[in-house]
Design a protein around this motif. Structure first.
Motif, PDB file in Angstrom:
ATOM      1  N   MET A  86       0.805  -1.281   0.123  1.00  0.00           N
ATOM      2  CA  MET A  86      -0.023   0.217  -0.100  1.00  0.00           C
ATOM      3  C   MET A  86       0.863   1.020  -0.032  1.00  0.00           C
ATOM      4  O   MET A  86       1.771   1.388   0.660  1.00  0.00           O
ATOM      5  CB  MET A  86      -0.948  -0.011   1.255  1.00  0.00           C
ATOM      6  CG  MET A  86      -1.803   1.124   1.383  1.00  0.00           C
ATOM      7  SD  MET A  86      -2.943   1.108   2.504  1.00  0.00           S
ATOM      8  CE  MET A  86      -2.027   1.561   4.087  1.00  0.00           C
ATOM      9  N   GLN A 125      -5.146   3.082  -0.705  1.00  0.00           N
ATOM     10  CA  GLN A 125      -5.937   2.624   0.384  1.00  0.00           C
ATOM     11  C   GLN A 125      -6.974   1.546  -0.049  1.00  0.00           C
ATOM     12  O   GLN A 125      -7.562   0.636   0.751  1.00  0.00           O
ATOM     13  CB  GLN A 125      -6.410   3.433   1.406  1.00  0.00           C
ATOM     14  CG  GLN A 125      -7.076   4.550   0.728  1.00  0.00           C
ATOM     15  CD  GLN A 125      -7.640   5.638   1.949  1.00  0.00           C
ATOM     16  OE1 GLN A 125      -8.285   5.405   2.683  1.00  0.00           O
ATOM     17  NE2 GLN A 125      -6.810   6.811   1.841  1.00  0.00           N
ATOM     18  N   ALA A 169      -6.472  -2.014   0.946  1.00  0.00           N
ATOM     19  CA  ALA A 169      -6.582  -2.620   2.254  1.00  0.00           C
ATOM     20  C   ALA A 169      -7.939  -2.821   2.734  1.00  0.00           C
ATOM     21  O   ALA A 169      -8.437  -3.254   3.786  1.00  0.00           O
ATOM     22  CB  ALA A 169      -6.093  -1.212   3.194  1.00  0.00           C
ATOM     23  N   GLY A 183       2.306  -8.249   3.760  1.00  0.00           N
ATOM     24  CA  GLY A 183       1.368  -6.867   3.732  1.00  0.00           C
ATOM     25  C   GLY A 183       2.643  -5.644   3.870  1.00  0.00           C
ATOM     26  O   GLY A 183       3.213  -5.953   4.602  1.00  0.00           O
ATOM     27  N   VAL A 233       3.186  -1.558   4.161  1.00  0.00           N
ATOM     28  CA  VAL A 233       2.713  -0.274   4.032  1.00  0.00           C
ATOM     29  C   VAL A 233       3.918   0.570   3.697  1.00  0.00           C
ATOM     30  O   VAL A 233       4.855   0.801   4.639  1.00  0.00           O
ATOM     31  CB  VAL A 233       1.884   0.191   5.460  1.00  0.00           C
ATOM     32  CG1 VAL A 233       1.441   1.475   5.305  1.00  0.00           C
ATOM     33  CG2 VAL A 233       1.106  -0.706   5.919  1.00  0.00           C
ATOM     34  N   LEU A 250      -4.484  -2.956   6.342  1.00  0.00           N
ATOM     35  CA  LEU A 250      -3.628  -3.675   5.429  1.00  0.00           C
ATOM     36  C   LEU A 250      -3.079  -4.839   6.074  1.00  0.00           C
ATOM     37  O   LEU A 250      -3.020  -5.983   5.472  1.00  0.00           O
ATOM     38  CB  LEU A 250      -2.545  -2.664   5.103  1.00  0.00           C
ATOM     39  CG  LEU A 250      -1.759  -2.885   3.780  1.00  0.00           C
ATOM     40  CD1 LEU A 250      -0.575  -3.919   4.346  1.00  0.00           C
ATOM     41  CD2 LEU A 250      -2.301  -3.485   2.591  1.00  0.00           C
ATOM     42  N   ARG A 287      -5.067  -8.078   5.619  1.00  0.00           N
ATOM     43  CA  ARG A 287      -5.076  -8.987   4.526  1.00  0.00           C
ATOM     44  C   ARG A 287      -3.851  -9.845   4.566  1.00  0.00           C
ATOM     45  O   ARG A 287      -4.014 -10.772   3.502  1.00  0.00           O
ATOM     46  CB  ARG A 287      -4.820  -7.866   3.147  1.00  0.00           C
ATOM     47  CG  ARG A 287      -5.739  -6.590   3.035  1.00  0.00           C
ATOM     48  CD  ARG A 287      -7.274  -6.940   3.151  1.00  0.00           C
ATOM     49  NE  ARG A 287      -7.539  -6.179   4.535  1.00  0.00           N
ATOM     50  CZ  ARG A 287      -8.793  -6.773   5.269  1.00  0.00           C
ATOM     51  NH1 ARG A 287      -9.096  -7.861   4.985  1.00  0.00           N
ATOM     52  NH2 ARG A 287      -8.962  -5.907   6.243  1.00  0.00           N
TER      53      ARG A 287
END
Ligand code: ADP
Ligand code: ZN
Ligand code: ZN
Length: 732
Positions: A425, A546, A549, A560, A562, A587, A590
């Motif tokens: 993300m 986003q 997410a 995952g 970020v 996030l 996931r």
């Protein structure tokens, strides 16, 4: 004499309805919720009946009669709800009522109306049998029609395809008594992605899920109440919603299930359909107007008992409403950003209370408001004993070159060699967020808005030369070759966006496939397509804003990432911690939803921020406790209500005058317990200067009433020449 009190569906603010109309005897079945076409001044407009009376203050000869009553009307409880929204969000009664109308019924007498789809169905008669075999003189086409009808009745359209029959042929056959026709209403179905419309049983709930469902089931019997379903990501919240909806159905009660955005959360919608089949009606803007109208009518008539859709589905005509589910209740899409600026979560609470229904709001990262106001049902663990993935915070301060931390690159390389899946993300679309001149510091800004232009389309794949775009107004200009101030050609591209990360990942991870999901990628292939391509792929990386997410359930995702967990923290907003916490936690949610387990990496310039710290330990309760403490101290929601009054104008002078005038009008109308802040400047948008006033109040109703009356006074006192005003109750 029966008088209908009619609220005309006009968008202008000045109209003060409802108005009286005398009903002719032919309209005896008109009631509250009926939609009428009425004479209004010199025009004809549509209006909603909001009440009936036996007399009027106006003399009889001045009372006009409605011209026509439309076939579909609105249930009375929705008339009340629509009017309430108009009031509560400082809009107009007509705009509030506009929300509850059947799809396709807009204002204006001439607006196109969606009608039921009617088809002609034909069946051959006994005479038709004989005619075919006998010596009756039939045309080839007529014979073909009779033959096609051997297997049973068929719609006109099918006969046209099969036997080349037009309507005239059918009429001719009918006149000769060789077939009979009748009109049948056809139902336009919304497209289903994968599953049929037959209902399927659910899976056995685990003890925490069962306990939550039992509480809701009890409440259904006892006339309602509100609960927060606070369950970690992957704890099986959707199964609880389904079980509760089933319990409601067993009692003969209907359900509304709100989902954030259909395009991003098709799974939830499909799970409702798979479980309840044809009893589910879908209502969302991607369906054709005809399909939406038919789904609305199925609900209105009680043939469908569950409505699933985004925020506007809170106005679905579900009768005997027992349950309203709000999935991912923290999602900002529940707030409408145009007038009426309603919050579907507040409207749902109101509607549930009105109907004696249960409100069930679910999230892994609930809003502090919901945690404070609602009773909590907890799902503390993932289903099947799966663990929440460990989260590692990577400090990006100093020394890291490029958008990826070395540990991130390493982890992604592992995913590639294992042939797995990862989600990355980066909360910024485009190539880079802004450009700056390396010699003089010049920054490129939008000529219409006071914001930086973002660079788009630099990657070789897009083949474009690079375009500068404004993310607020859509302004675009070619990428500059040199600085207009000093002529230097060394221009820095600052801040990596999704496109640049996609490019980087493709180079780093080739041949692993990279999928990009953001609002630009959606323009070429829809969100749902990107998501399902990623789902079907054996391996790959999904990179995006986003959007990546949101509630997706992809069991093969083991990593995952970020990239910029602090980007949301830098926004000057009291909700920035809450947003950051939710984004990182969602996030993280996931990853590791399958047997292979998972992990999460969070890159940030603010590793010690409360939101990042709590998210890294999956400590939602700890975060909420801290955040509620802070909000209580500062008097922010849920310990107060905010109302924003925004003014906008191309010229600053009338704008400042209007801001001062509106400030004074509001100040006259509020008590000492209400704080009135501003006017403060907001950044220029689409060529308009803006000012903002903010109210912070404990007593919401009184503050809303004060603002409403101040705005009305400003409009009628002509204090707003060339100045647009908008009111936002509970701004996001
Ligand atoms: P959440 O919405 O809480 O993130 P989901 O509802 O998406 O979680 O559920 C995650 C997965 O677990 C889904 O694939 C779902 O079918 C499965 N699941 C839910 N409840 C159970 C259960 N009791 N037993 C086994 N699997 C379950
Ligand atoms: Zn320069
Ligand atoms: Zn702009």
């Amino acid at each position: 004499m029966t008088i209908a009190k009619v609220e005309p569906l006009l968008t202008t603010r000045g109209v003060r309805g409802p108005f009286d109309y005398r009903l002719p005897e032919s309209m005896a079945d008109v009631g509250v919720g009926s939609i009428l076409v009425v004479p209004f001044g010199r025009r004809r407009v549509k209006g909603v009946v909001v009440g009936l009376a036996t007399g009027s203050d106006l003399p009889e000869e001045r009372l006009a009669k409605p011209i026509e009553a439309l076939e579909a009307g609105v249930p009375p409880e929705l008339v009340e709800l629509g009017r309430w929204v108009g009031e509560e969000y400082c809009s107009t009664p007509s705009r509030g009522l506009g929300l509850v109308l059947p799809p396709g019924v807009g204002g204006g007498a001439s607006a196109r109306r969606v009608k039921p789809l009617v088809e002609l169905e034909a069946e051959r008669t006994a005479e038709g049998e004989m005619a075919l075999s006998g010596d009756e003189r039939l045309g080839l086409r007529q014979k073909a029609v009779l033959r096609a009808l051997a297997s049973g009745p068929k719609a006109a359209r099918a006969l046209a395809n099969e036997a080349g029959a037009d309507r005239a042929t059918l009429r001719r056959l009918e006149r000769r008594g060789l077939l009979t026709t009748r009109e049948v209403e056809r139902h336009r179905r919304p497209p289903s992605t994968s599953v049929g419309a037959t209902a399927a049983p659910g899976i056995a709930l685990n003890p925490a899920q069962a306990a939550a469902a039992a509480t809701v089931s009890d409440a259904l019997a006892r006339g309602g109440g509100g609960w927060l379903l606070h369950g970690v990501t992957g704890s099986g919240k959707t199964e609880v919603y389904l079980a509760c909806a089933e319990a409601a159905l067993e009692r003969g009660l209907g359900t509304i299930a709100l989902v954030p955005e259909i395009a991003l959360t098709p799974q939830t919608m499909e799970r409702f359909r798979r479980r309840f089949g044809d009893q589910v009606a879908l209502l969302h803007s991607r369906m054709s107007a005809g399909a939406r109208y038919d789904e609305w009518r199925r609900l209105r008539s009680g043939r469908a008992r569950l409505a699933v859709g985004p925020r506007s589905a809170v106005f679905a005509p579900v009768s005997d409403l027992g349950l309203i589910v709000i999935d991912e209740e923290h999602d900002s899409s529940y707030k409408q950003e145009s007038d009426p600026r309603y919050d579907a979560r507040e409207v749902a609470a109101r509607r549930a209370a009105q109907a004696g229904a249960v409100l069930l709001a679910g999230s892994a990262t609930p809003r502090p408001e919901s945690r404070e106001r609602m009773r909590r049902l907890a799902l503390p663990e993932r289903v099947d004993g799966l663990a929440l993935p460990p989260v590692e915070v990577l400090d990006m301060r100093g020394g890291v070159r490029g958008p990826l931390h070395p540990r991130t690159s390493e982890a992604l390389a592992k995913v590639r060699s294992a042939g797995g899946k990862a989600i990355v993300m980066v909360n910024r679309r485009g190539w880079s967020s802004h450009l700056a001149c390396r010699s003089c510091g010049h920054a490129w800004q939008c000529p219409q808005c006071d914001v930086s232009l973002s660079l788009h389309g630099e990657s070789a794949r897009e083949g474009a030369a690079g375009v500068m775009r404004c993310h607020h107004c859509g302004h675009a200009e070619p990428k500059p070759g040199s600085c207009p101030e000093c002529g230097s050609v060394t221009i820095a591209r600052i801040g990596a966006g999704t496109q640049r990360v996609e490019d980087e990942l493709e180079r780093l991870l080739s041949p692993l496939e990279v999928f990009r999901l953001d609002s630009d990628s959606a323009a070429t292939s829809g969100h749902a397509q990107v998501l399902s391509r990623f789902e079907r792929a054996d391996a790959g990386v999904l990179v995006g804003t986003q959007m990546v997410a949101k509630g997706h359930d992809f069991p093969e995702v083991t990593l995952g990432v970020v990239l910029d967990a602090d980007s949301t923290l830098r926004l000057p907003d009291f909700r920035s911690e809450e947003r950051t916490f939710a984004l990182v936690t969602q996030l993280a949610g996931r990853s590791g939803r399958g047997r292979a387990g998972g992990r999460v990496l969070v890159q940030t310039l603010a590793p010690h921020a409360a939101s990042v710290r709590h998210a890294s330990t999956h400590d939602s309760e700890g975060f909420l406790a801290d955040e509620l403490g802070r909000r209580r101290e500062l008097g922010y929601p849920p310990f107060s209500h905010l109302i924003e009054v925004a003014l906008a104008s191309p010229d600053e002078e009338p704008l400042d005058d209007a801001a001062v005038a509106v400030h004074a009008l509001i100040a006259e109308r509020i008590g000492e317990d209400v704080a009135l802040l501003g006017p403060a400047p907001l950044f220029r948008l689409r060529g308009k200067h803006r000012r903002r006033l903010m109210l912070k109040a404990r007593d919401r109703a009184a503050a809303v009433a004060a603002v409403r009356s101040a705005v009305a006074a400003a409009v009628s006192g002509r204090r707003l020449r060339d100045v647009a005003i908008s009111v936002d109750v509970d701004p996001q």
